[in-house]
Design an enzyme around this catalytic site. Structure first.
Site, PDB file in Angstrom:
ATOM      1  CB  THR A 294      -0.920   0.041   1.225  1.00 31.18           C
ATOM      2  OG1 THR A 294      -0.142   0.214   2.409  1.00 31.18           O
ATOM      3  CG2 THR A 294      -1.709  -1.247   1.358  1.00 31.18           C
ATOM      4  CB  CYS A 295       0.583   4.360   0.524  1.00 36.12           C
ATOM      5  SG  CYS A 295       0.797   6.151   0.426  1.00 36.12           S
ATOM      6  CB  SER A 296       5.387   5.067   0.869  1.00 37.22           C
ATOM      7  OG  SER A 296       5.004   4.672   2.171  1.00 37.22           O
ATOM      8  CB  SER A 325       0.825   2.339  -4.430  1.00 37.27           C
ATOM      9  OG  SER A 325       2.216   2.553  -4.472  1.00 37.27           O
TER      10      SER A 325
END
Length: 559
Positions: A294-296, A325
């Site tokens: 997820t995300c970073s 992401s």
């Protein structure tokens, strides 16, 4: 790409640089201000028409002939007194009229897209700050609270204001620090820490079904906040749901670094993911793992997949899930407009001097990206009404900030500045060139249609970068709410498509809408790629790795 998509992308680089140099730097007068003033001065007729129309409407408002009303979705003026009281109604109408004129000025000035993005952001923030709902002398809810509490609301509000200004982030509190308890009311899914090194703890969750899928699922959470965004309150926890569907689930819990860890960089975290994968393989005795990032964390995991692909070891990953992401950070709208090489260099130097980027500074920048929802609504609730903010698990998680090492901060900013993941070999992981086109692993890509951190069009472009088949799912809501989307919400929908054209807007035009949460759809996709069912293990750990302590472990409690 469509023109609209060209103006959008993830402002992760903007968040990381603004947090390092300070969010107020964007409000300091600069050349963009001068160019806007010059542009407006060069267009006196346009400005004159705006002012004439505004004066005429203000006249109609003054004599009570205006029919202007706030949007039904504008919660600032939800109290009936705003429109029933003749004075307040005129104040609101005048504000809305002036706000429309102010919002049009950046476009009227004939600015290029970069200056227009900068000045639109600035004007929007000023307009939202000047809303009459923020004024304690005008807001009817503030007066009602004052009367109902015999004046105590003003004392509570003052106390809340002093508390919030006394420490970073200096924005209104969105949740009380005691609203939830880690390990009890959030991060509560049963399990154990089965591996620990200096960088991470690996949590294995206790099976809740008699049989489980053979191929395990390893979750790689963001490095900006703590891991339990995937394990919020019971009934809203992704981990809990996945375990209840027969998945073997593991998650990484990152350590909260400090100045001692300043040199931890992209390679450090990439190797940590590989270490976690090795531990999962030892425990489950399987050759491959499903990765959910997820995300970073998705940026890091994708680089690890690129490294494995180059080494001929991609079979270690059975499937790759990428949630909210962004890998392709081109066409970055506000991010590109507000960011340049000088700002990036200043941000890197700032975090290097301390050894880390403070997560509280990041939280402050995040709040100012959505000031109406994340600043001024809490200004009214906490200070004008003197009330504690409502208990909400996502906001509790968001306030539980972490630091980012200077080395990792530098790596993320440099990746964003060069958009390196879009060019084969432009980025490396552990000395190996990364080419995402070589990543032929099946992918499940999730985005939120209202995500202001990772706009869905930017998330969609990952389907064009990765070399394998991709299923793109567009969920309702924003950055976190699109992920935390348990079944049972009657308003929830998601959109899917059998094809992935290059243009995200074409994808949207031909997509079909499904009712409910995307979680069951994902379980179906995941289950078909996670091997046969087998008897659930009776104990946690294995392969020489014994449980070290109960979940959620120690690292998540570090401040």
């Amino acid at each position: 790409m469509s023109a609209a998509a060209d103006e959008l992308a993830a402002p992760l680089d903007l968040l990381l640089t603004s947090a390092a140099v300070g969010p107020l730097s964007r409000f300091v007068p600069n050349a963009a201000w001068a160019r806007m003033a010059t542009g407006l001065a060069a267009r006196p007729r346009t400005v004159g028409h705006r002012m004439t129309d505004l004066a005429g409407e203000l006249g109609q408002i003054a004599i009570g002939h205006s029919d202007r009303t706030p949007s039904r979705r504008d919660r600032r003026f939800a109290d009936p007194a705003w429109m029933q009281n003749p004075i307040l109604r005129r104040v609101v109408q005048a504000y809305l009229a002036a706000a429309d004129v102010a919002g049009a000025l950046p476009a009227d000035a004939g600015l290029d897209w970069r200056d227009r993005q900068r000045m639109t952001f600035l004007v929007d923030n000023v307009v939202q700050a000047l809303a009459p709902s923020n004024n304690p002398l005008l807001n009817p809810t503030a007066w009602k609270a004052l009367i109902d509490t015999a004046g105590l609301s003003s004392l509570s509000g003052a106390r809340n204001l002093v508390r919030d200004l006394s420490s970073a982030p200096r924005v209104p509190s969105m949740v009380e620090p005691t609203a939830f308890e880690i390990g009890t009311t959030v991060a509560a899914t049963p399990g154990a820490v089965v591996f620990r090194n200096e960088i991470l703890e690996l949590i294995q969750y206790t099976p809740q079904t008699a049989k489980v899928r053979t191929v395990p699922l390893l979750i790689v959470p963001p490095v900006i906040n703590k891991y339990y965004v995937v394990d919020l309150a019971p009934g809203r926890s992704m981990v809990e749901y996945f375990v209840q569907q027969g998945q073997q689930v593991f998650t990484i819990s990152w350590r909260n670094p400090d100045a001692r860890h300043r040199d931890w960089d992209l390679d450090t975290y990439g190797q940590a993911i590989l270490d976690a994968m090795d531990s999962v393989r030892r425990i489950t005795r399987t050759d491959s793992t499903q990765l959910f990032a997820t995300c970073s964390g998705g940026i890091l995991a994708s680089m690890v997949l690129g490294q494995l692909a180059d080494r001929g070891e991609l079979d270690r990953v059975a499937g790759f899930t990428l949630a909210v992401s962004v890998l392709d950070q081109s066409r970055a709208g506000l991010a590109s407009a507000a960011l340049d090489e000088r700002m990036a260099a200043a941000a890197i130097a700032s975090s290097a001097s301390k050894g880390f980027l403070d997560g509280r500074a990041l939280a402050e920048v995040f709040a100012w990206l959505r000031p109406t929802d994340l600043i001024w609504s809490y200004w009214v609730n906490n200070y004008l009404q003197g009330r504690p903010p409502a208990a909400f698990d996502v906001l509790f998680w968001n306030a539980d900030t972490t630091r980012m090492t200077a080395g990792l901060h530098r790596g993320f900013v440099e990746l964003a500045m060069t958009n390196a993941l879009t060019e084969p070999g432009a980025a490396t992981m552990l000395g190996t060139p990364v080419d995402l086109a070589k990543v032929g692993t099946p992918a499940y890509v999730v985005a939120g249609i209202a995500d202001h951190i990772c706009p869905w069009q930017s998330c969609y472009r990952s389907t064009q970068l990765l070399g394998g088949e991709s299923r793109f799912v567009l969920s309702t809501a924003g950055h976190i709410a699109s992920m935390v989307n348990p079944p049972g919400n009657p308003k929830a929908t998601y959109q899917v498509n059998d094809s992935n054209p290059a243009d995200p807007e074409e994808w949207l035009r031909t997509a079909t809408t499904e009712q409910g949460s995307w979680w069951p759809d994902y379980i179906g996709w995941l289950g078909s790629r996670s091997g046969r069912m087998k008897a659930a293990p009776k104990t946690l750990g294995g392969g020489g790795l014994a449980p070290l302590e109960d979940a959620p472990g120690s690292y998540v409690r570090e401040s």
